[in-house]
Design a protein around this motif. Structure first.
Motif, mmCIF file in Angstrom:
data_model
loop_
_atom_site.group_PDB
_atom_site.id
_atom_site.type_symbol
_atom_site.label_atom_id
_atom_site.label_comp_id
_atom_site.label_asym_id
_atom_site.label_seq_id
_atom_site.Cartn_x
_atom_site.Cartn_y
_atom_site.Cartn_z
ATOM 1 N N LEU A 98 161.872 -21.847 3.586
ATOM 2 C CA LEU A 98 161.354 -23.079 2.991
ATOM 3 C C LEU A 98 159.913 -23.376 3.414
ATOM 4 C CD1 LEU A 98 164.538 -25.249 3.641
ATOM 5 C CD2 LEU A 98 163.753 -24.434 1.409
ATOM 6 N N ARG A 99 159.397 -22.622 4.361
ATOM 7 C CA ARG A 99 158.110 -22.944 4.977
ATOM 8 C C ARG A 99 156.981 -23.090 3.951
ATOM 9 N NH1 ARG A 99 156.660 -21.791 10.319
ATOM 10 N NH2 ARG A 99 158.446 -20.373 10.437
ATOM 11 N N ASP A 100 156.876 -22.155 3.029
ATOM 12 C CA ASP A 100 155.751 -22.170 2.089
ATOM 13 C C ASP A 100 155.868 -23.260 1.028
ATOM 14 O OD1 ASP A 100 154.633 -20.073 3.444
ATOM 15 O OD2 ASP A 100 155.387 -18.533 2.080
ATOM 16 N N THR A 101 157.054 -23.872 0.909
ATOM 17 C CA THR A 101 157.230 -24.947 -0.076
ATOM 18 C C THR A 101 156.402 -26.168 0.295
ATOM 19 O OG1 THR A 101 159.474 -24.179 -0.533
ATOM 20 C CG2 THR A 101 158.923 -26.414 -1.238
ATOM 21 N N PHE A 102 156.337 -26.459 1.583
ATOM 22 C CA PHE A 102 155.489 -27.553 2.056
ATOM 23 C C PHE A 102 154.129 -26.976 2.461
ATOM 24 C CE2 PHE A 102 157.960 -31.642 3.375
ATOM 25 C CZ PHE A 102 158.249 -31.873 2.040
ATOM 26 N N SER A 103 153.368 -26.579 1.477
ATOM 27 C CA SER A 103 152.044 -26.023 1.711
ATOM 28 C C SER A 103 151.035 -27.147 1.903
ATOM 29 C CB SER A 103 151.634 -25.135 0.531
ATOM 30 O OG SER A 103 151.710 -25.871 -0.681
ATOM 31 N N VAL A 104 149.795 -26.797 2.183
ATOM 32 C CA VAL A 104 148.749 -27.783 2.443
ATOM 33 C C VAL A 104 148.654 -28.788 1.295
ATOM 34 C CG1 VAL A 104 146.272 -28.125 2.751
ATOM 35 C CG2 VAL A 104 147.431 -26.222 3.894
ATOM 36 N N GLY A 105 148.731 -30.081 1.627
ATOM 37 C CA GLY A 105 148.597 -31.154 0.643
ATOM 38 C C GLY A 105 149.875 -31.571 -0.036
ATOM 39 N N SER A 106 150.974 -30.856 0.203
ATOM 40 C CA SER A 106 152.219 -31.185 -0.491
ATOM 41 C C SER A 106 152.946 -32.376 0.129
ATOM 42 C CB SER A 106 153.143 -29.971 -0.511
ATOM 43 O OG SER A 106 153.459 -29.566 0.815
ATOM 44 N N ASP A 117 163.647 -22.964 11.575
ATOM 45 C CA ASP A 117 162.478 -22.182 11.964
ATOM 46 C C ASP A 117 161.163 -22.956 11.929
ATOM 47 O OD1 ASP A 117 163.911 -19.512 12.041
ATOM 48 O OD2 ASP A 117 164.282 -20.099 9.957
ATOM 49 N N ALA A 118 161.154 -24.138 11.310
ATOM 50 C CA ALA A 118 159.912 -24.895 11.179
ATOM 51 C C ALA A 118 160.215 -26.387 11.231
ATOM 52 C CB ALA A 118 159.199 -24.547 9.868
ATOM 53 N N ALA A 119 159.239 -27.152 11.726
ATOM 54 C CA ALA A 119 159.403 -28.603 11.865
ATOM 55 C C ALA A 119 158.268 -29.339 11.178
ATOM 56 C CB ALA A 119 159.448 -28.990 13.340
ATOM 57 N N PHE A 120 158.604 -30.492 10.606
ATOM 58 C CA PHE A 120 157.609 -31.437 10.098
ATOM 59 C C PHE A 120 157.860 -32.754 10.815
ATOM 60 C CE2 PHE A 120 156.577 -35.076 7.441
ATOM 61 C CZ PHE A 120 155.253 -34.824 7.117
ATOM 62 N N PHE A 121 156.837 -33.297 11.463
ATOM 63 C CA PHE A 121 157.004 -34.523 12.243
ATOM 64 C C PHE A 121 156.565 -35.748 11.455
ATOM 65 C CE2 PHE A 121 156.711 -31.280 15.608
ATOM 66 C CZ PHE A 121 157.921 -31.549 16.235
ATOM 67 N N CYS A 122 157.356 -36.805 11.588
ATOM 68 C CA CYS A 122 157.074 -38.075 10.912
ATOM 69 C C CYS A 122 157.386 -39.204 11.891
ATOM 70 C CB CYS A 122 157.878 -38.174 9.616
ATOM 71 S SG CYS A 122 159.647 -37.860 9.824
ATOM 72 N N ASN A 123 157.730 -40.381 11.393
ATOM 73 C CA ASN A 123 157.848 -41.555 12.264
ATOM 74 C C ASN A 123 159.235 -42.174 12.333
ATOM 75 O OD1 ASN A 123 154.800 -41.817 12.648
ATOM 76 N ND2 ASN A 123 154.989 -41.938 10.435
#
Length: 386
Positions: free
Chosen positions: A253-261, A87-93
């Motif tokens: 899991l979305r709220d686990t990676f909150s701002v600054g985490s 349901d959610a993505a975090f982009f990296c390299n």
């Protein structure tokens, strides 16, 4: 004296040009590329749609950082979650960064530190992902590893059942162990992993860095097995050569990676997202994957038929266009002779030849590759017999 650290055992040829499945070296010799940048160039070299998307983005903006909204991230994220169970993505390299994010997410969400991975796995070369990798040769010489990683035999449900408990943050695995010898998980094992993770409150992480983005004939390899991981990591084929990775997670899991985490300067930059958007538009098309599967069936059947007389071939295995040929012939000599014949392939462990053709490969190119493989194997085994 080179100005570079000698971290790679490079081949004695440099690629000067690539198009589709073919590459040409600086001496003018042309090869069938069945390495694809190690499962990266899934659409072949310089696919027109991806090249056009990058060129158009170059005329707009290259980098702004994640201090600003990047609408292309939302578009690519939507493509990824639509075609997965997440349901959610975090982009990296990179794949290592995606796996690093997954490990951090699992520890933060569960409040636990123990992670179970598997022998002969490969998850990257950062300290966390190197610690997650079940191969001693990757870890040697770097001192104490990150603690509480446990390596179990692959495809062994009993070993997992005896190790997993309420102290385990996650179980992390590859659906097909690429670097570890092209070993595919069986469905019962994967379903047991999912069941045991749910029973113990542990996250189920699937590393799709090499197997994702159509490589096995589906958007993601886990989709062959009637399972739904909590976290999926991808890279390689996502940008078709443009460096980009992503971690996908379920909504809880979305709220686990909150701002600054967690964060990254370059991750999800406009150029990478433009490339990824164009890649996914083609690979996630149902008609495209139908054609890929037809070619996979054709290639694997003909490969088995044409190589069955070679006694030195122990097994042909894999999933989709991630194919391993286990053989008793000298691997270094085999790879050299294949290059001389005009076919680029790579190893997966000491006795396995790995084939990773672009998903856009033609049947004529598959026939050409089989002809080269049969010829080289026959010459090598005949020489041994004489």
């Amino acid at each position: 004296m080179s100005a570079l650290f000698p971290t790679y055992n490079r081949l004695e040829l440099e690629i000067a040009h690539g198009e589709g499945t073919k590459v040409t070296d600086t001496n003018g010799k042309t090869y069938l590329d069945f390495i694809s940048g190690i499962a990266v160039c899934n659409l072949g070299h310089r696919p027109p749609s991806v090249q056009k998307a990058i060129e158009e983005q170059l005329e707009k903006v290259w980098h702004v950082s994640n201090l600003f909204p990047v609408s292309l991230q939302e578009e690519v994220g939507e493509q990824l979650v639509t075609h997965s169970c997440c349901d959610a993505a975090f982009f990296c390299n990179s794949g290592a960064e995606a796996n690093e994010a997954a490990i951090k997410l699992a520890r933060k969400y569960t409040g636990r530190t123990k992670v179970i991975t598997f022998k002969q796995s490969f998850h990257g070369r950062t300290f966390a992902t190197m610690s997650a990798t079940g191969q001693g040769k990757i870890q040697e010489g770097f001192g104490p590893l990150l603690q509480e990683f446990v390596y179990l035999p692959y495809n062994d449900s009993e070993a997992l059942a005896s190790e997993i408990n309420e102290n385990v943050a996650a179980v992390m695995l590859e659906v097909v162990q690429g670097e570890g010898g092209v070993h595919a998980a069986n469905a019962e094992f994967l379903q047991n992993v999912q069941k045991l993770c749910k029973e113990n409150g542990s996250l189920f992480i699937v590393d799709e860095v090499q197997t994702g983005i159509g490589r096995t004939g589906k958007p993601f390899a886990y989709q062959h097995y009637d399972i739904e991981p909590d976290v999926i990591t991808i890279a390689k084929g996502l940008g078709n050569g443009f460096p980009v990775g992503a971690m996908l997670g379920k909504g809880f899991l979305r709220d686990t990676f909150s701002v600054g985490s967690h964060g990254t300067t370059f991750g999800g930059n406009p150029l990478a997202m433009a490339a990824a958007k164009a890649v996914l538009a083609q690979i996630f098309d149902e008609g495209f994957l139908t054609e890929v599967n037809k070619k996979v069936d054709y290639f694997t059947e003909k490969l088995a038929e044409n190589l069955q007389h070679i006694e030195e071939i122990c097994e042909v295995r894999g999933k989709g266009f991630l194919i391993g040929i286990e053989t008793s012939v000298n691997q270094g000599e085999l790879l050299t002779k294949l290059r001389e014949s005009g076919l680029l392939a790579l190893p997966a462990g000491p006795q396995v030849l790995r084939l990773l053709p672009p998903l856009t490969v033609t049947t004529e190119e598959l026939d050409e590759a089989i002809e080269k493989l049969e010829k080289v194997f026959t010459e090598m085994t005949t020489t041994v017999i004489q």
